[in-house]
Design an enzyme around this catalytic site. Structure first.
Site, PDB file in Angstrom:
ATOM      1  N   GLU A 149       0.906  -1.281  -0.035  1.00 22.31           N
ATOM      2  CA  GLU A 149      -0.047  -0.054   0.098  1.00 22.31           C
ATOM      3  C   GLU A 149       0.940   1.247  -0.024  1.00 22.31           C
ATOM      4  OE1 GLU A 149      -1.144  -2.503   1.984  1.00 22.31           O
ATOM      5  OE2 GLU A 149      -2.581  -3.191   0.490  1.00 22.31           O
ATOM      6  N   TYR A 161       7.788   2.622  -7.367  1.00 31.10           N
ATOM      7  CA  TYR A 161       7.197   1.250  -7.549  1.00 31.10           C
ATOM      8  C   TYR A 161       6.871   0.742  -8.849  1.00 31.10           C
ATOM      9  CZ  TYR A 161       6.962   1.446  -2.341  1.00 31.10           C
ATOM     10  OH  TYR A 161       7.216   1.600  -0.984  1.00 31.10           O
TER      11      TYR A 161
END
Length: 200
Positions: A149, A161
């Protein structure tokens, strides 16, 4: 987190350059300024420093107390610290850390990036990226997917990411407390032996 490394990250993926079973010590060395950090397994002696850094970086998003780190170590997660100095000389310093929870059984593992952080004065040096790549290497070794998350307003972390193969799956409203910030759930598919050989 930024593709170039910086910013403020997470438990469950707050940010590699935060501002989220133990193997052998890593040989990885990450340059930062005029010194090099060693990446090695997190030990009990590192927990206090990690918890103190949590208070600095994640004060608005439920910083982990020492007990949380001890619990993760007890559960056999793959937790690394970036350190300089040495225990022998009494000048060992924790510059950052990252943790990967490992669930399931051989042949059917799943992992979750639980936390990753770097001291403010060492952000933007590549240390967060080195920690991220080190824990992802463990997931690859297990041929396991990785979930995390990340705050929806953390563009630099999201970019980093995505640069490492994560894709957004959805939004979790009010995920971070007590700030109430929303989070993206992101996933990186398992890297199988075949994909590694192909370099993809």
């Amino acid at each position: 987190m930024t593709p170039g490394d910086s910013a403020a990250a997470s438990h469950d993926g707050r940010n590699p350059d935060a501002t989220a079973p133990h193997g052998a010590a890593s040989d990885a060395v990450a340059p930062h300024g005029d010194v090099s950090a060693r990446l090695e397994p997190m030990r009990r002696r590192h927990v206090r420093a990690c918890a103190e850094l949590e208070q600095v970086l994640f004060a608005r998003d439920s910083p982990w107390p020492p007990a949380a780190f001890h619990s993760e170590l007890d559960l056999g997660g793959h937790y690394l610290v970036a350190v300089d100095g040495s225990v022998r000389d009494g000048d060992e310093h924790v510059l950052g850390y990252a943790g990967l929870a490992i669930m399931g059984k051989r042949g059917d593992y799943e992992t979750s990036l639980h936390t990753i952080a770097v001291r403010p004065e060492h952000q933007g040096t590549g240390l967060g990226k080195a920690l991220l790549r080190a824990v992802l290497a463990k997931a690859d070794e297990l041929a396991a997917p990785v979930l995390l998350e990340v705050r929806t307003d953390n563009d630099s972390a999201i970019g980093l990411y995505e640069q490492h193969g994560f894709q957004r799956l959805g939004v979790r409203k009010g995920y971070y407390q007590p700030s109430g910030a929303d989070a993206y759930t992101m996933r990186r598919d398992a890297i199988t032996g075949e994909r590694r050989e192909d370099g993809h």
